[in-house]
Design a protein around this motif. Structure first.
Motif, PDB file in Angstrom:
ATOM      1  N   ALA A 126     -36.149  93.542 -14.611  1.00  0.00           N
ATOM      2  CA  ALA A 126     -35.639  92.803 -13.452  1.00  0.00           C
ATOM      3  C   ALA A 126     -34.902  91.543 -13.895  1.00  0.00           C
ATOM      4  O   ALA A 126     -33.832  91.214 -13.360  1.00  0.00           O
ATOM      5  N   ASN A 127     -35.446  90.838 -14.873  1.00  0.00           N
ATOM      6  CA  ASN A 127     -34.790  89.635 -15.384  1.00  0.00           C
ATOM      7  C   ASN A 127     -33.414  89.967 -15.963  1.00  0.00           C
ATOM      8  O   ASN A 127     -32.436  89.233 -15.759  1.00  0.00           O
ATOM      9  N   TYR A 142     -37.421  97.598  -8.074  1.00  0.00           N
ATOM     10  CA  TYR A 142     -38.482  97.006  -7.259  1.00  0.00           C
ATOM     11  C   TYR A 142     -39.215  98.072  -6.439  1.00  0.00           C
ATOM     12  O   TYR A 142     -40.420  97.972  -6.216  1.00  0.00           O
ATOM     13  N   TYR A 143     -38.480  99.063  -5.991  1.00  0.00           N
ATOM     14  CA  TYR A 143     -39.100 100.161  -5.230  1.00  0.00           C
ATOM     15  C   TYR A 143     -40.134 100.882  -6.097  1.00  0.00           C
ATOM     16  O   TYR A 143     -41.252 101.156  -5.642  1.00  0.00           O
ATOM     17  N   CYS A 159     -46.028  95.139  -1.132  1.00  0.00           N
ATOM     18  CA  CYS A 159     -45.183  94.796   0.013  1.00  0.00           C
ATOM     19  C   CYS A 159     -44.099  93.799  -0.391  1.00  0.00           C
ATOM     20  O   CYS A 159     -42.951  93.882   0.075  1.00  0.00           O
ATOM     21  N   THR A 160     -44.465  92.855  -1.267  1.00  0.00           N
ATOM     22  CA  THR A 160     -43.467  91.905  -1.776  1.00  0.00           C
ATOM     23  C   THR A 160     -42.371  92.631  -2.539  1.00  0.00           C
ATOM     24  O   THR A 160     -41.182  92.325  -2.390  1.00  0.00           O
ATOM     25  N   GLN A 164     -38.387  92.766  -1.888  1.00  0.00           N
ATOM     26  CA  GLN A 164     -37.410  92.465  -2.934  1.00  0.00           C
ATOM     27  C   GLN A 164     -36.422  93.615  -3.096  1.00  0.00           C
ATOM     28  O   GLN A 164     -35.226  93.400  -3.338  1.00  0.00           O
ATOM     29  N   SER A 165     -36.928  94.818  -2.963  1.00  0.00           N
ATOM     30  CA  SER A 165     -36.071  96.003  -3.070  1.00  0.00           C
ATOM     31  C   SER A 165     -35.023  96.005  -1.960  1.00  0.00           C
ATOM     32  O   SER A 165     -33.838  96.249  -2.207  1.00  0.00           O
ATOM     33  N   ARG A 166     -35.471  95.720  -0.738  1.00  0.00           N
ATOM     34  CA  ARG A 166     -34.539  95.679   0.391  1.00  0.00           C
ATOM     35  C   ARG A 166     -33.493  94.577   0.212  1.00  0.00           C
ATOM     36  O   ARG A 166     -32.303  94.782   0.473  1.00  0.00           O
ATOM     37  N   SER A 167     -33.952  93.410  -0.272  1.00  0.00           N
ATOM     38  CA  SER A 167     -33.032  92.287  -0.473  1.00  0.00           C
ATOM     39  C   SER A 167     -31.993  92.600  -1.546  1.00  0.00           C
ATOM     40  O   SER A 167     -30.813  92.257  -1.411  1.00  0.00           O
ATOM     41  N   ALA A 168     -32.446  93.236  -2.630  1.00  0.00           N
ATOM     42  CA  ALA A 168     -31.515  93.591  -3.705  1.00  0.00           C
ATOM     43  C   ALA A 168     -30.488  94.597  -3.220  1.00  0.00           C
ATOM     44  O   ALA A 168     -29.302  94.524  -3.583  1.00  0.00           O
TER      45      ALA A 168
END
Length: 204
Positions: A126-127, A142-143, A159-160, A164-168
């Protein structure tokens, strides 16, 4: 009860396949080794699956691909707590696992260790993706990370990760990258996939 059902569903999704497995010469590609391992698990052959997953791990550990290594660690962690292993209790008690530190009795503890390793590798990936602006890759990363948290019974972090997956995914659309994010198999849109996953996990 709901949490137990969710974990069983995740194990099935990670390790089982509905397709009929046709025996083919084994590939040297670690990604294909993991696919073959899933098929062996579907056939109720955990011994063959164990060998292939560990072979994939050994290859990925020599490469610079943290997401792929995270996937392999995730698969081995899920393997250790799978029903297929439980059904071969006598075999594993007598012969042990290919990793000598693992026993039938400590397999859940060792599974947790491999799932922790998977999370660490996903964080590293991710980084890297964030530094490169690869939000198309981050969305699926993230998913997948969320599924590992659910195997660890850590619903909050799962859930976080889904958020994050949705935001990305949304950030990728804004940036209009040439490569579109992958949509989880079985869904027509990423929104549909995330909504279903959060509902199944019991996210608020």
């Amino acid at each position: 009860m709901k949490k137990t059902l969710t974990v069983l569903i995740l194990l099935s999704a990670l390790l089982l396949s509905s397709c009929i497995y046709v025996s083919l010469p084994e590939s040297s590609d670690p990604a294909i080794k993991l696919e073959e391992a899933h098929r062996y698990m579907a056939q109720g052959q955990p011994l063959a699956a164990e060998r292939l997953i560990l072979e994939a791990i050994r290859i990925y550990e020599t490469e610079n691909d943290p997401e792929a290594l995270g996937n392999a660690y995730r698969d081995f962690g899920a393997f250790l707590r799978s029903p297929s292993v439980a059904q071969r209790e006598q075999t594993y008690r007598e012969a042990g696992f290919l990793e000598s530190s693992i026993t039938y009795d400590n397999r859940f503890e060792k599974s947790g260790e491999y799932l922790d390793r998977a999370i660490a590798q996903y964080n590293e990936a991710a980084n890297r993706y964030q530094a490169r602006g690869r939000y198309d890759l981050l969305s699926m990363l993230y998913y997948n990370q969320a599924s590992v948290y659910l195997l660890q019974n850590n619903t909050g972090m799962a859930c976080t990760s889904y958020d994050q997956s949705r935001s990305a995914y949304a950030e990728s659309a804004v940036r209009n990258t040439s490569t579109k994010p992958e949509i989880p198999r079985g869904y027509s849109s990423f929104h549909e996939a995330i909504t279903a996953a959060k509902n199944q996990a019991g996210c608020q």
